[in-house]
Design a protein around this motif. Structure first.
Motif, PDB file in Angstrom:
ATOM      1  N   PHE A  91       0.881  -1.174   0.000  1.00 52.02           N
ATOM      2  CA  PHE A  91       0.000   0.000   0.000  1.00 52.02           C
ATOM      3  C   PHE A  91       0.914   1.217   0.000  1.00 52.02           C
ATOM      4  N   THR A  92       0.921   1.962  -1.097  1.00 50.72           N
ATOM      5  CA  THR A  92       1.970   2.966  -1.272  1.00 50.72           C
ATOM      6  C   THR A  92       1.468   4.187  -2.029  1.00 50.72           C
ATOM      7  N   ASP A  93       2.116   5.321  -1.778  1.00 51.45           N
ATOM      8  CA  ASP A  93       1.804   6.528  -2.545  1.00 51.45           C
ATOM      9  C   ASP A  93       2.711   6.648  -3.767  1.00 51.45           C
ATOM     10  N   ARG A  94       3.569   5.639  -3.976  1.00 47.73           N
ATOM     11  CA  ARG A  94       4.455   5.634  -5.144  1.00 47.73           C
ATOM     12  C   ARG A  94       4.416   4.267  -5.833  1.00 47.73           C
ATOM     13  N   PRO A  95       3.258   3.894  -6.349  1.00 42.66           N
ATOM     14  CA  PRO A  95       3.138   2.562  -6.958  1.00 42.66           C
ATOM     15  C   PRO A  95       4.025   2.374  -8.175  1.00 42.66           C
ATOM     16  N   GLU A  96       4.378   3.490  -8.839  1.00 44.60           N
ATOM     17  CA  GLU A  96       5.217   3.361 -10.028  1.00 44.60           C
ATOM     18  C   GLU A  96       6.583   2.770  -9.677  1.00 44.60           C
ATOM     19  N   HIS A  97       7.071   3.015  -8.452  1.00 45.17           N
ATOM     20  CA  HIS A  97       8.337   2.426  -8.027  1.00 45.17           C
ATOM     21  C   HIS A  97       8.169   0.933  -7.766  1.00 45.17           C
ATOM     22  N   CYS A  98       7.069   0.576  -7.130  1.00 42.86           N
ATOM     23  CA  CYS A  98       6.835  -0.835  -6.800  1.00 42.86           C
ATOM     24  C   CYS A  98       6.672  -1.690  -8.045  1.00 42.86           C
ATOM     25  N   LEU A  99       6.124  -1.095  -9.102  1.00 44.75           N
ATOM     26  CA  LEU A  99       5.853  -1.868 -10.309  1.00 44.75           C
ATOM     27  C   LEU A  99       7.132  -2.329 -11.002  1.00 44.75           C
ATOM     28  N   SER A 100       8.259  -1.731 -10.660  1.00 44.51           N
ATOM     29  CA  SER A 100       9.520  -2.204 -11.223  1.00 44.51           C
ATOM     30  C   SER A 100      10.028  -3.447 -10.491  1.00 44.51           C
ATOM     31  N   TRP A 101       9.416  -3.748  -9.333  1.00 47.38           N
ATOM     32  CA  TRP A 101       9.833  -4.922  -8.560  1.00 47.38           C
ATOM     33  C   TRP A 101       8.785  -6.022  -8.567  1.00 47.38           C
ATOM     34  N   TYR A 102       7.506  -5.623  -8.514  1.00 46.35           N
ATOM     35  CA  TYR A 102       6.433  -6.592  -8.299  1.00 46.35           C
ATOM     36  C   TYR A 102       5.283  -6.375  -9.275  1.00 46.35           C
ATOM     37  N   PRO A 103       4.459  -7.418  -9.505  1.00 45.15           N
ATOM     38  CA  PRO A 103       3.307  -7.277 -10.410  1.00 45.15           C
ATOM     39  C   PRO A 103       2.316  -6.229  -9.911  1.00 45.15           C
ATOM     40  N   ALA A 104       1.542  -5.691 -10.851  1.00 47.44           N
ATOM     41  CA  ALA A 104       0.582  -4.637 -10.512  1.00 47.44           C
ATOM     42  C   ALA A 104      -0.419  -5.091  -9.455  1.00 47.44           C
ATOM     43  N   ALA A 105      -0.764  -6.376  -9.461  1.00 44.60           N
ATOM     44  CA  ALA A 105      -1.761  -6.882  -8.513  1.00 44.60           C
ATOM     45  C   ALA A 105      -1.305  -6.752  -7.066  1.00 44.60           C
ATOM     46  N   LEU A 106       0.008  -6.592  -6.850  1.00 46.13           N
ATOM     47  CA  LEU A 106       0.534  -6.505  -5.490  1.00 46.13           C
ATOM     48  C   LEU A 106       0.702  -5.068  -5.016  1.00 46.13           C
ATOM     49  N   CYS A 107       0.403  -4.090  -5.863  1.00 47.19           N
ATOM     50  CA  CYS A 107       0.638  -2.685  -5.530  1.00 47.19           C
ATOM     51  C   CYS A 107      -0.670  -1.904  -5.584  1.00 47.19           C
ATOM     52  N   VAL A 108      -1.056  -1.301  -4.467  1.00 49.87           N
ATOM     53  CA  VAL A 108      -2.284  -0.509  -4.394  1.00 49.87           C
ATOM     54  C   VAL A 108      -1.911   0.917  -4.015  1.00 49.87           C
ATOM     55  N   HIS A 109      -2.413   1.868  -4.788  1.00 47.23           N
ATOM     56  CA  HIS A 109      -2.129   3.283  -4.526  1.00 47.23           C
ATOM     57  C   HIS A 109      -2.937   3.742  -3.312  1.00 47.23           C
ATOM     58  N   THR A 110      -2.274   4.475  -2.415  1.00 45.36           N
ATOM     59  CA  THR A 110      -2.980   4.973  -1.233  1.00 45.36           C
ATOM     60  C   THR A 110      -4.151   5.878  -1.610  1.00 45.36           C
ATOM     61  N   GLU A 111      -4.050   6.547  -2.765  1.00 42.11           N
ATOM     62  CA  GLU A 111      -5.148   7.412  -3.200  1.00 42.11           C
ATOM     63  C   GLU A 111      -6.416   6.614  -3.506  1.00 42.11           C
ATOM     64  N   ASP A 112      -6.266   5.326  -3.797  1.00 46.30           N
ATOM     65  CA  ASP A 112      -7.434   4.490  -4.082  1.00 46.30           C
ATOM     66  C   ASP A 112      -8.172   4.091  -2.810  1.00 46.30           C
ATOM     67  N   GLY A 113      -7.518   4.274  -1.668  1.00 46.49           N
ATOM     68  CA  GLY A 113      -8.189   4.068  -0.395  1.00 46.49           C
ATOM     69  C   GLY A 113      -8.142   2.646   0.133  1.00 46.49           C
ATOM     70  N   PRO A 114      -8.545   2.475   1.393  1.00 44.09           N
ATOM     71  CA  PRO A 114      -8.444   1.165   2.046  1.00 44.09           C
ATOM     72  C   PRO A 114      -9.379   0.108   1.476  1.00 44.09           C
ATOM     73  N   GLU A 115     -10.485   0.509   0.838  1.00 42.57           N
ATOM     74  CA  GLU A 115     -11.365  -0.511   0.255  1.00 42.57           C
ATOM     75  C   GLU A 115     -10.722  -1.163  -0.962  1.00 42.57           C
ATOM     76  N   ALA A 116      -9.960  -0.385  -1.742  1.00 47.53           N
ATOM     77  CA  ALA A 116      -9.213  -0.972  -2.854  1.00 47.53           C
ATOM     78  C   ALA A 116      -8.169  -1.950  -2.325  1.00 47.53           C
ATOM     79  N   LEU A 117      -7.554  -1.606  -1.207  1.00 44.69           N
ATOM     80  CA  LEU A 117      -6.600  -2.505  -0.562  1.00 44.69           C
ATOM     81  C   LEU A 117      -7.295  -3.791  -0.128  1.00 44.69           C
ATOM     82  N   ALA A 118      -8.455  -3.658   0.496  1.00 42.65           N
ATOM     83  CA  ALA A 118      -9.207  -4.833   0.944  1.00 42.65           C
ATOM     84  C   ALA A 118      -9.574  -5.729  -0.238  1.00 42.65           C
ATOM     85  N   SER A 119      -9.973  -5.124  -1.354  1.00 44.16           N
ATOM     86  CA  SER A 119     -10.317  -5.904  -2.547  1.00 44.16           C
ATOM     87  C   SER A 119      -9.110  -6.683  -3.053  1.00 44.16           C
TER      88      SER A 119
END
Length: 219
Positions: free
Chosen positions: A103-131
């Motif tokens: 759960f990060t405010d810089r998902p673009e950095h995480c995407l260089s290490w891990y698949p998109a499914a593992l990175c949730v932008h904090t702007e999307d909120g905790p319900e997106a994280l729960a999903s």
């Protein structure tokens, strides 16, 4: 998107109801920086029915020291990494084959290490994280992440059904989601080269249909 369960949201000017993800029974490790003072994430995940254990992390503290606070991660189902630098803890969890979401405010950095499914932008909120948590758990519980590419499509069906039933709990609704995914897949099958690609497509379609079901018009 909704800020809280039950509040209307207005994508494209239309009111919708964003249903809260059911996390009942899941045991979740939350790695969170002490500098992140908000408790919205923990509160929201608990409200979905999960049991959550928070480990406070500090800048410069070695991962080994963090692990000492709770050594047996396998008592839990999945981890949330909510830190300014998620990579050390994420790498550690990945090396243990332990599922996690960043759960990060810089998902673009995480995407260089891990698949998109593992990175949730904090702007999307905790319900997106729960999903994302529930989707990853559904795939793992159904053992879809370990399906050999050459597996015939017919052998994917029981696991796809298990995935759908983990997501919605209601068997009739889950079976309907699977049936709709199979119907939608017919539009793409001719362009796919293997049964493994068809299976992966069905996983994606189940996810999309489930997300659509979570968003329904207020009437």
């Amino acid at each position: 998107m909704a800020e809280r369960f039950g509040r209307p949201v207005t994508p494209s000017g239309t009111s919708f109801y964003y249903r809260e993800t059911d996390l009942s029974g899941l045991r979740i490790l939350l790695y969170q920086d002490v500098s992140i003072l908000e408790e919205d994430v923990e509160i929201h995940i608990r409200s979905g029915g999960a049991n959550i254990f928070r480990i406070e992390c500090r800048d410069g503290l070695p991962v080994e020291s963090i692990l000492e606070k709770h050594q047996d991660i396998y008592e839990f189902d999945i981890g949330i990494v909510y830190t300014s630098d998620p990579r050390p803890i994420s790498d550690m969890l990945a090396s243990c084959d332990f599922p996690f979401i960043i759960f990060t405010d810089r998902p673009e950095h995480c995407l260089s290490w891990y698949p998109a499914a593992l990175c949730v932008h904090t702007e999307d909120g905790p319900e997106a994280l729960a999903s994302s948590i529930l989707l990853q758990m559904a795939v793992r519980k159904a053992e879809l992440n370990s399906m050999p590419a050459e597996t015939p499509v017919i052998d994917w069906i029981p696991r796809l059904r298990a995935m759908a039933r983990f997501l919605v709990k209601d068997q009739s609704v889950a079976d309907d989601i699977l049936a709709r995914a199979m119907t939608e897949a017919l539009d793409y099958v001719d362009d796919l080269a293997s049964d493994g690609e068809v299976g992966a497509l069905l996983v994606m379609l189940i996810e999309r249909i489930w997300h659509r079901e979570k968003m329904s018009r207020l009437t």
